[in-house]
Motif scaffolding. Structure first.
Motif, PDB file in Angstrom:
ATOM      1  N   PRO A   1     -67.495  56.356  59.915  1.00 16.95           N
ATOM      2  CA  PRO A   1     -68.569  55.862  59.066  1.00 16.95           C
ATOM      3  C   PRO A   1     -68.526  56.388  57.628  1.00 16.95           C
ATOM      4  O   PRO A   1     -69.149  55.809  56.742  1.00 16.95           O
ATOM      5  N   ASP A   2     -67.781  57.472  57.364  1.00 15.89           N
ATOM      6  CA  ASP A   2     -67.839  58.078  56.028  1.00 15.89           C
ATOM      7  C   ASP A   2     -66.753  57.527  55.102  1.00 15.89           C
ATOM      8  O   ASP A   2     -65.655  57.163  55.524  1.00 15.89           O
ATOM      9  N   ALA A   3     -67.080  57.482  53.821  1.00 15.54           N
ATOM     10  CA  ALA A   3     -66.194  56.897  52.812  1.00 15.54           C
ATOM     11  C   ALA A   3     -64.891  57.672  52.654  1.00 15.54           C
ATOM     12  O   ALA A   3     -63.842  57.081  52.414  1.00 15.54           O
ATOM     13  N   GLU A   4     -64.933  58.982  52.790  1.00 18.11           N
ATOM     14  CA  GLU A   4     -63.723  59.785  52.584  1.00 18.11           C
ATOM     15  C   GLU A   4     -62.641  59.436  53.595  1.00 18.11           C
ATOM     16  O   GLU A   4     -61.486  59.207  53.234  1.00 18.11           O
ATOM     17  N   ARG A   5     -62.988  59.398  54.864  1.00 21.46           N
ATOM     18  CA  ARG A   5     -61.993  59.053  55.885  1.00 21.46           C
ATOM     19  C   ARG A   5     -61.555  57.599  55.750  1.00 21.46           C
ATOM     20  O   ARG A   5     -60.382  57.276  55.951  1.00 21.46           O
ATOM     21  N   LEU A   6     -62.480  56.725  55.392  1.00 19.08           N
ATOM     22  CA  LEU A   6     -62.115  55.323  55.193  1.00 19.08           C
ATOM     23  C   LEU A   6     -61.121  55.165  54.043  1.00 19.08           C
ATOM     24  O   LEU A   6     -60.201  54.364  54.127  1.00 19.08           O
ATOM     25  N   ARG A   7     -61.275  55.955  52.968  1.00 21.28           N
ATOM     26  CA  ARG A   7     -60.333  55.889  51.849  1.00 21.28           C
ATOM     27  C   ARG A   7     -58.931  56.331  52.274  1.00 21.28           C
ATOM     28  O   ARG A   7     -57.935  55.760  51.844  1.00 21.28           O
ATOM     29  N   VAL A   8     -58.836  57.375  53.095  1.00 22.95           N
ATOM     30  CA  VAL A   8     -57.532  57.835  53.580  1.00 22.95           C
ATOM     31  C   VAL A   8     -56.883  56.734  54.419  1.00 22.95           C
ATOM     32  O   VAL A   8     -55.696  56.423  54.251  1.00 22.95           O
ATOM     33  N   ILE A   9     -57.652  56.144  55.309  1.00 20.18           N
ATOM     34  CA  ILE A   9     -57.124  55.063  56.157  1.00 20.18           C
ATOM     35  C   ILE A   9     -56.688  53.886  55.287  1.00 20.18           C
ATOM     36  O   ILE A   9     -55.613  53.314  55.502  1.00 20.18           O
ATOM     37  N   ARG A  10     -57.496  53.531  54.288  1.00 16.42           N
ATOM     38  CA  ARG A  10     -57.157  52.410  53.402  1.00 16.42           C
ATOM     39  C   ARG A  10     -55.862  52.677  52.654  1.00 16.42           C
ATOM     40  O   ARG A  10     -54.986  51.815  52.564  1.00 16.42           O
TER      41      ARG A  10
END
Length: 114
Positions: free
Chosen positions: A6-15
């Motif tokens: 749910p958090d933006a930081e982990r989503l940015r790494v995945i992206r």
């Protein structure tokens, strides 16, 4: 229901990781079609104020046994390519199962103080 965090930081790494994979697939398609390879896009410049000692970290993708995986490098590693990571994104990426630290530059050593 999504398996994404749910958090933006982990989503940015995945992206970032997925974008590197897409770029590799696009290059293979161009190669298979006999087209000239396109130069890789220049990643955004790392804000050195967020990196320990102004070094920074980068995430590279590599093929491994038919699958892709990530390698994290210090920004000053001679093997470095890939997108820049913030200190928080670095911590997240180091905990992901398909991402490893570069055995040459050992980014996890600078990560401890990030």
């Amino acid at each position: 229901m999504s398996d994404l965090p749910p958090d933006a930081e982990r989503l940015r790494v995945i992206r970032l990781y997925l974008q590197l994979q897409i770029d590799a697939v696009d290059a293979k398609i161009r190669e298979a079609e006999g087209r000239e390879p396109r130069p890789a896009a220049t990643p955004p410049k790392q804000e050195t104020s967020h990196a320990k000692g102004g070094i920074g970290w980068r995430l590279q993708h590599l093929p491994k046994g038919g699958a892709l995986h990530g390698v994290i490098h210090r920004g000053d590693c001679p093997d470095v390519v890939g997108g820049w990571l913030s200190p928080r994104e670095l911590q997240i990426a180091l905990g992901m199962p398909d991402i490893e630290a570069c055995p040459r530059c050992h980014p996890e050593r600078t990560a401890a103080g990030a």
